[in-house]
Design an enzyme around this catalytic site. Structure first.
Site, mmCIF file in Angstrom:
data_model
loop_
_atom_site.group_PDB
_atom_site.id
_atom_site.type_symbol
_atom_site.label_atom_id
_atom_site.label_comp_id
_atom_site.label_asym_id
_atom_site.label_seq_id
_atom_site.Cartn_x
_atom_site.Cartn_y
_atom_site.Cartn_z
ATOM 1 N N GLY A 44 0.807 -1.216 0.000
ATOM 2 C CA GLY A 44 0.000 0.000 0.000
ATOM 3 C C GLY A 44 0.842 1.268 0.000
ATOM 4 C CB VAL A 83 -0.163 5.182 3.800
ATOM 5 C CG1 VAL A 83 -0.510 6.450 3.048
ATOM 6 C CG2 VAL A 83 -1.376 4.263 3.904
ATOM 7 C CB CYS A 84 2.016 -0.154 3.915
ATOM 8 S SG CYS A 84 2.636 -1.490 4.953
ATOM 9 C CB ILE A 85 6.998 2.436 5.434
ATOM 10 C CG1 ILE A 85 6.596 2.635 6.909
ATOM 11 C CG2 ILE A 85 6.601 3.653 4.602
ATOM 12 C CD1 ILE A 85 7.296 3.809 7.574
ATOM 13 C CB THR A 86 5.615 -3.466 6.190
ATOM 14 O OG1 THR A 86 4.496 -3.014 6.958
ATOM 15 C CG2 THR A 86 6.136 -4.769 6.777
#
Length: 320
Positions: A171, A173-176
């Site tokens: 996604g 806004v996901c920075i995993t």
């Protein structure tokens, strides 16, 4: 295995058999209910709230209410009183076991429960699924995630999940993947394909979809539904905070694992973005419907099943 993502794939058309794209049927069934589209807004605090959930349910769209600072019992009762479907999210903490007990005690068993943690292939998820099944039997449809491997899908289904969500980290806004080195960023669509081949129950593609055509690509690779984040952000009905910049109004949205949602800077795996307000979410849903009808017509059929049968090509270089 061959690794690819949405931009690497193009679907190949078949002979059109409809006179008008309006003849194409976009409805999709999940559990006991059928919805207008095989999509669901992400269960994130800046994407959906109680008011929008009610509007979506009234118009026969699927929703999953997020689990952050929500009175779940009040929400379920309100939706049941209005004869609308009830769909909530749970984590795996002790308080959420108590919430399951309260739902049973107050006869507020929802139609859908999504067990929603970042790494869903976990014993904590197994324990929660088992507890819900023990208390609610088959009265509830359980969605569990998120996972990225065929083994994880097999385990979740074996543990009692009715559907699994596929993705870690694609996604916007996901920075995993940046924080941990793990994730499906850059190969989300192939992860979906390989998981779907193993699955015996519905698969939900979660994240990484950037344009409406990605819905058709997800369905082709085996998804029954698509959970969408950025395409459903920043609408008039969206709960995100409004921000004015240079006389333009934006709405913010952020990941569930961000410090903005968690209100703390521990184990942060999400960030915040601003998007210019887009208008009504129902205008987007209408356009999405029309685009999916077009996809079905290109696939040579009259419903979503046609998309699952088309061939596709991989563009440019891909990893093998």
């Amino acid at each position: 295995m061959k690794i690819f993502d949405y931009d690497d794939v193009q679907l190949i058309p078949e002979m059109c058999i409809v006179n008008s794209r309006k003849e194409c049927e976009t409805t999709a069934t999940l559990g006991k209910h059928t919805f207008k589209l095989p999509v669901v807004p992400a269960n994130m605090a800046t994407i959906i709230n109680e008011e929008l959930a009610e509007k979506l349910a009234r118009n026969d769209y699927f929703y999953i209410m997020h689990r952050f600072n929500v009175d779940q019992l009040k929400f379920i009762k309100n939706m049941k009183d209005k004869n609308l479907i009830t769909s909530i999210s749970l984590g795996v903490k002790p308080d959420e076991y108590k919430l399951v007990d309260q739902m049973v005690q107050q006869n507020l068993i929802p139609d859908y429960i999504t067990i929603d943690i970042a790494h869903g292939h976990a014993l904590s998820v197994k324990n929660m699924i088992s507890y819900i099944r023990e208390k609610m039997k088959d009265q509830v449809f359980i969605i569990a995630g998120n996972v990225t491997t065929p083994k994880a899908v097999r385990d979740l289904e074996l543990w009692g999940a009715d559907a699994t969500k596929i993705e870690i980290g694609p996604g916007k806004v996901c920075i995993t993947k940046l924080k941990t080195g793990f994730g499906t960023g850059g190969w989300q669509l192939s992860a979906l394909k390989y998981c779907a081949k193993t699955a015996s129950k519905p698969i939900i593609a979660d994240g990484g979809l950037r344009v409406h055509g990605d819905i058709a690509k997800s369905i082709r690779m085996g998804a029954s539904f698509c959970m969408i984040v950025s395409l459903f952000a920043a609408h008039l009905e969206s709960p995100g905070k409004e921000v004015e910049i240079n006389n333009c109004i934006y709405k913010e949205y952020y990941g569930s694992a961000s410090e903005y949602n968690k209100s703390e800077k521990r184990y942060v795996e999400g960030k915040k973005e601003l998007i210019k307000i887009r208008g009504s979410i129902f205008d987007t849903l209408k356009e999405m419907t029309e685009d999916l009808q077009s996809s079905i017509s290109y696939a040579g059929g009259k419903d979503l099943q046609a998309i699952k049968r088309v061939d596709y090509v991989l563009l440019g270089d891909y990893k093998d």
